[in-house]
Motif scaffolding. Structure first.
Motif, mmCIF file in Angstrom:
data_model
loop_
_atom_site.group_PDB
_atom_site.id
_atom_site.type_symbol
_atom_site.label_atom_id
_atom_site.label_comp_id
_atom_site.label_asym_id
_atom_site.label_seq_id
_atom_site.Cartn_x
_atom_site.Cartn_y
_atom_site.Cartn_z
ATOM 1 N N GLU A 8 0.831 -1.206 0.000
ATOM 2 C CA GLU A 8 0.000 0.000 0.000
ATOM 3 C C GLU A 8 0.870 1.263 0.000
ATOM 4 O O GLU A 8 0.570 2.237 -0.692
ATOM 5 N N GLU A 9 1.946 1.247 0.785
ATOM 6 C CA GLU A 9 2.859 2.394 0.814
ATOM 7 C C GLU A 9 3.531 2.596 -0.547
ATOM 8 O O GLU A 9 3.656 3.728 -1.023
ATOM 9 N N ALA A 10 3.943 1.500 -1.169
ATOM 10 C CA ALA A 10 4.565 1.591 -2.490
ATOM 11 C C ALA A 10 3.578 2.124 -3.524
ATOM 12 O O ALA A 10 3.924 2.975 -4.350
ATOM 13 N N GLU A 11 2.341 1.648 -3.470
ATOM 14 C CA GLU A 11 1.316 2.136 -4.400
ATOM 15 C C GLU A 11 1.051 3.624 -4.181
ATOM 16 O O GLU A 11 0.869 4.374 -5.147
ATOM 17 N N ALA A 12 1.050 4.069 -2.935
ATOM 18 C CA ALA A 12 0.863 5.493 -2.646
ATOM 19 C C ALA A 12 2.016 6.315 -3.224
ATOM 20 O O ALA A 12 1.798 7.406 -3.785
ATOM 21 N N MET A 13 3.238 5.807 -3.111
ATOM 22 C CA MET A 13 4.395 6.498 -3.686
ATOM 23 C C MET A 13 4.282 6.594 -5.209
ATOM 24 O O MET A 13 4.555 7.646 -5.799
#
Length: 98
Positions: A8-13
């Motif tokens: 989820e953090e990677a997708e947000a980035m």
């Protein structure tokens, strides 16, 4: 090697990169110190083994990903096929010959 952040953090980035970029592509850069013999050898190796540095980097990521996520026996989706030794006509693009 473990993950440094969640999916989820990677997708947000990635979504933030897409929002900030005006063009068609997201660019992630790699710098090589001219004074480092090792880094110059790494750059030379990459340019000798690929039609472009960007393509070489993407293939390395794909290989790393494939080795960490072996397909399951029940997985019906085909694995992507990559051509490592594709011969293309070279053309001058400024910094690199493609």
């Amino acid at each position: 090697m473990g993950y440094l952040r969640s999916e989820e953090e990677a997708e947000a980035m990635i979504n933030e990169m897409k929002r900030k970029s005006k063009g068609k592509y997201i660019t992630q850069a790699v710098t090589f110190s001219k004074e480092s013999e090792r880094q110059m050898e790494l750059l030379k190796f990459a340019l000798m083994h690929s039609t472009s540095f960007s393509g070489f980097g993407k293939e390395l990521i794909a290989e790393k990903y494939e080795s960490e996520t072996k397909p399951q026996a029940n997985n019906n989706s085909p694995s992507p096929t990559y051509k490592h030794n594709e011969i293309v006509e070279k053309k001058n693009t400024g910094n690199f010959l493609l």
